[in-house]
Design an enzyme around this catalytic site. Structure first.
Site, short mmCIF file in Angstrom:
data_model
loop_
_atom_site.label_atom_id
_atom_site.label_comp_id
_atom_site.label_asym_id
_atom_site.label_seq_id
_atom_site.Cartn_x
_atom_site.Cartn_y
_atom_site.Cartn_z
N GLY A 1 65.53 62.62 92.57
CA GLY A 1 65.71 64.03 92.26
C GLY A 1 67.20 64.38 92.20
N PHE B 1 55.11 66.85 96.05
CA PHE B 1 55.39 66.16 94.79
C PHE B 1 56.09 64.82 95.02
CE2 PHE B 1 55.26 70.68 93.81
CZ PHE B 1 54.51 70.71 92.65
N SER C 1 56.86 56.66 91.48
CA SER C 1 55.78 56.71 90.49
C SER C 1 56.01 55.84 89.25
CB SER C 1 55.49 58.16 90.10
OG SER C 1 56.68 58.87 89.91
N TYR D 1 50.55 51.81 92.44
CA TYR D 1 50.88 53.25 92.34
C TYR D 1 49.59 54.08 92.38
CZ TYR D 1 51.87 57.70 90.06
OH TYR D 1 51.91 59.04 89.75
N LEU E 1 56.73 58.94 77.13
CA LEU E 1 56.91 58.84 75.67
C LEU E 1 57.80 59.93 75.08
CD1 LEU E 1 56.17 57.40 73.02
CD2 LEU E 1 54.24 58.98 72.82
N PHE F 1 54.13 50.42 70.86
CA PHE F 1 53.50 49.20 71.36
C PHE F 1 52.05 49.12 70.90
CE2 PHE F 1 56.94 50.00 74.43
CZ PHE F 1 57.63 48.81 74.28
N1 NAD Z 1 55.51 62.99 85.62
C1 NAD Z 1 54.23 62.74 85.35
O1 NAD Z 1 53.80 62.66 84.19
C2 NAD Z 1 53.24 62.57 86.49
C3 NAD Z 1 51.90 62.26 86.18
C4 NAD Z 1 50.98 62.14 87.22
C5 NAD Z 1 51.40 62.32 88.53
N2 NAD Z 1 52.71 62.58 88.81
C6 NAD Z 1 53.11 62.76 90.22
O2 NAD Z 1 53.79 64.00 90.32
C7 NAD Z 1 54.79 63.94 91.32
C8 NAD Z 1 56.11 64.41 90.76
O3 NAD Z 1 56.46 63.59 89.66
P1 NAD Z 1 57.87 63.76 88.94
O4 NAD Z 1 57.70 63.24 87.57
O5 NAD Z 1 58.39 65.12 89.17
O6 NAD Z 1 58.73 62.70 89.78
P2 NAD Z 1 60.26 62.79 90.26
O7 NAD Z 1 60.66 61.39 90.60
O8 NAD Z 1 61.08 63.52 89.24
O9 NAD Z 1 60.16 63.68 91.56
C9 NAD Z 1 59.84 63.16 92.83
C10 NAD Z 1 60.79 63.81 93.84
O10 NAD Z 1 60.44 63.37 95.15
C11 NAD Z 1 61.61 62.98 95.86
N3 NAD Z 1 61.22 61.99 96.86
C12 NAD Z 1 60.66 60.77 96.63
N4 NAD Z 1 60.44 60.15 97.81
C13 NAD Z 1 60.84 60.99 98.80
C14 NAD Z 1 60.88 60.91 100.22
N5 NAD Z 1 60.46 59.81 100.86
N6 NAD Z 1 61.37 61.96 100.91
C15 NAD Z 1 61.81 63.07 100.26
N7 NAD Z 1 61.81 63.21 98.93
C16 NAD Z 1 61.34 62.17 98.20
C17 NAD Z 1 62.54 62.46 94.78
O11 NAD Z 1 63.91 62.47 95.14
C18 NAD Z 1 62.24 63.42 93.62
O12 NAD Z 1 63.05 64.58 93.67
C19 NAD Z 1 54.79 62.49 91.82
O13 NAD Z 1 54.04 62.44 93.01
C20 NAD Z 1 54.10 61.74 90.71
O14 NAD Z 1 53.46 60.59 91.21
C21 NAD Z 1 53.63 62.71 87.82
#
Ligand code: NAD
Length: 331
Positions: free
Chosen positions: A37, A73, A77, A141, A190, A208
């Site tokens: 983040g 969140f 991932s 995951y 994508l 792909f």
């Molecule tokens: N982006 C997608 O399309 C998508 C799809 C399905 C599920 N998700 C889920 O949604 C959530 C958010 O996804 P995103 O795309 O915003 O990811 P992201 O990586 O942008 O955000 C995750 C945030 O969590 C923080 N973080 C991670 N581990 C941590 C810890 N141990 N302590 C404190 N902070 C921590 C990171 O610094 C980051 O700011 C995730 O759980 C992801 O698995 C995302």
């Protein structure tokens, strides 16, 4: 107005949620270790930089703030990385979450909203995928997220922790006001990859596989605008607050309408062409583990939460993401 803890609120989805909560008049504390983040994305909440696994940080944070709910969140991932380094995924996504849940229960904070994923389903047996679809994740995951879903069921019956798991399909788009957007590194999604190929931050986009059993031979995915995701979270919060959501609930979130890789690239070509840009497209072989079609059946979220996606139109999604990409690439 409520006091909400947003864990992972400096990431892509979390930062948009924090803005939406702040605009709705809530007080927001963001806990984020900034591993993926960014401080700059955490504009609307009070940022506490720290680790989910750090109980010595969480305990006073909960003691000092009368949190009404937690939105979680934070996670690692990247599917490929999870296969190579499952320990990192189970430690952060499962064990870290368990720490958080235990602190919540100790402090009697009983409303929890969790970012789950379509990856908990594994290979689709049918589409659109509804909540009754078997959950058989094919990578650590997805397994780590499913483990948390199971833990939440037990925490609901044993401790009365009420939770909503929102299983997103493909989150995309950006804040239409241009303040926030996607900054993953490495980027695996994508739409930002396609747009990076337009802005020049990437040479080309690779398709792909052109021989999938779909109309145009490319994979079909369900793209959901980040603001529609935020709306679902806000509705889940109300659902828990007004006592409708008892126990551990789960909803699939998607537009229910898939777009193929080819369609996404075509729409992106049209959007960037208005600004004089073009996307170079390369052809590649199919990748292992990519199902032909992944589309959500979000009927339950519509019925129970009253959720209605407002930004399902692909051109709108891509245009918002393109405005963000132009800022990042300084075009
Ligand atoms: N982006 C997608 O399309 C998508 C799809 C399905 C599920 N998700 C889920 O949604 C959530 C958010 O996804 P995103 O795309 O915003 O990811 P992201 O990586 O942008 O955000 C995750 C945030 O969590 C923080 N973080 C991670 N581990 C941590 C810890 N141990 N302590 C404190 N902070 C921590 C990171 O610094 C980051 O700011 C995730 O759980 C992801 O698995 C995302």
């Amino acid at each position: 107005m409520a006091n909400i803890l947003v864990v992972g609120g400096a990431g892509y989805i979390g930062s948009h949620m924090v803005k939406a909560l702040a605009e709705a008049g809530h007080q927001v504390v963001v806990l984020d270790n900034l591993s993926t983040g960014f401080r700059e994305l955490s504009r609307y909440g009070r940022l506490v930089v720290g680790e989910l696994a750090d109980v010595t940080l969480l305990e006073p944070l909960f003691a000092e703030n009368d949190f009404h709910a937690v939105m979680h969140f934070a996670a690692n991932s990247l599917v490929g990385e999870s296969v190579k380094d499952p320990s990192k995924y189970y430690r952060n996504n499962v064990s870290g979450t368990l720490n958080l849940l235990d602190v919540m229960v100790r402090h009697k904070v009983m409303h929890f909203i969790f970012s789950s994923t379509a990856a908990t389903f594994g290979e689709p047996e049918y589409t659109p995928i509804d909540e009754a679809h078997p959950q058989q994740p094919i990578n650590p995951y997805g397994a780590s997220k499913l483990m948390v879903e199971r833990i939440l069921q037990d925490y609901a019956s044993a401790y009365g922790l009420n939770s909503v798991c929102l299983r997103y399909f493909n989150a995309c788009g950006a804040d239409p006001e241009g303040e926030l957007g996607e900054c993953h590194d490495p980027e695996t999604h994508l739409i930002p990859l396609v747009l990076q190929a337009a802005s020049g931050r990437r040479e080309a986009i690779t398709v792909f596989g052109r021989d999938y059993p779909t109309e145009d031979g490319t994979c079909i995915r369900d793209y959901i605008h980040i603001l529609d995701l935020c709306t679902a979270h806000a509705q889940a919060l109300d659902y828990l607050a007004n006592g409708k959501g008892q126990g551990a609930l789960a909803f699939n979130l998607g537009n229910g309408q898939g777009f193929s890789v080819k369609q996404v690239i075509e729409v992106a070509q049209q959007v960037v062409a208005k600004d004089g840009y073009r996307i170079k497209v390369n052809e590649g072989e199919r990748r292992a583990g990519d199902p032909a079609v992944l589309v959500a059946d979000a009927q339950l979220a519509r019925e129970q939460l009253g959720w209605r996606p407002q930004y399902a139109d692909l051109e709108t999604i891509v245009s918002h993401a393109w405005a963000w990409e132009r800022q990042r690439a300084r075009l």
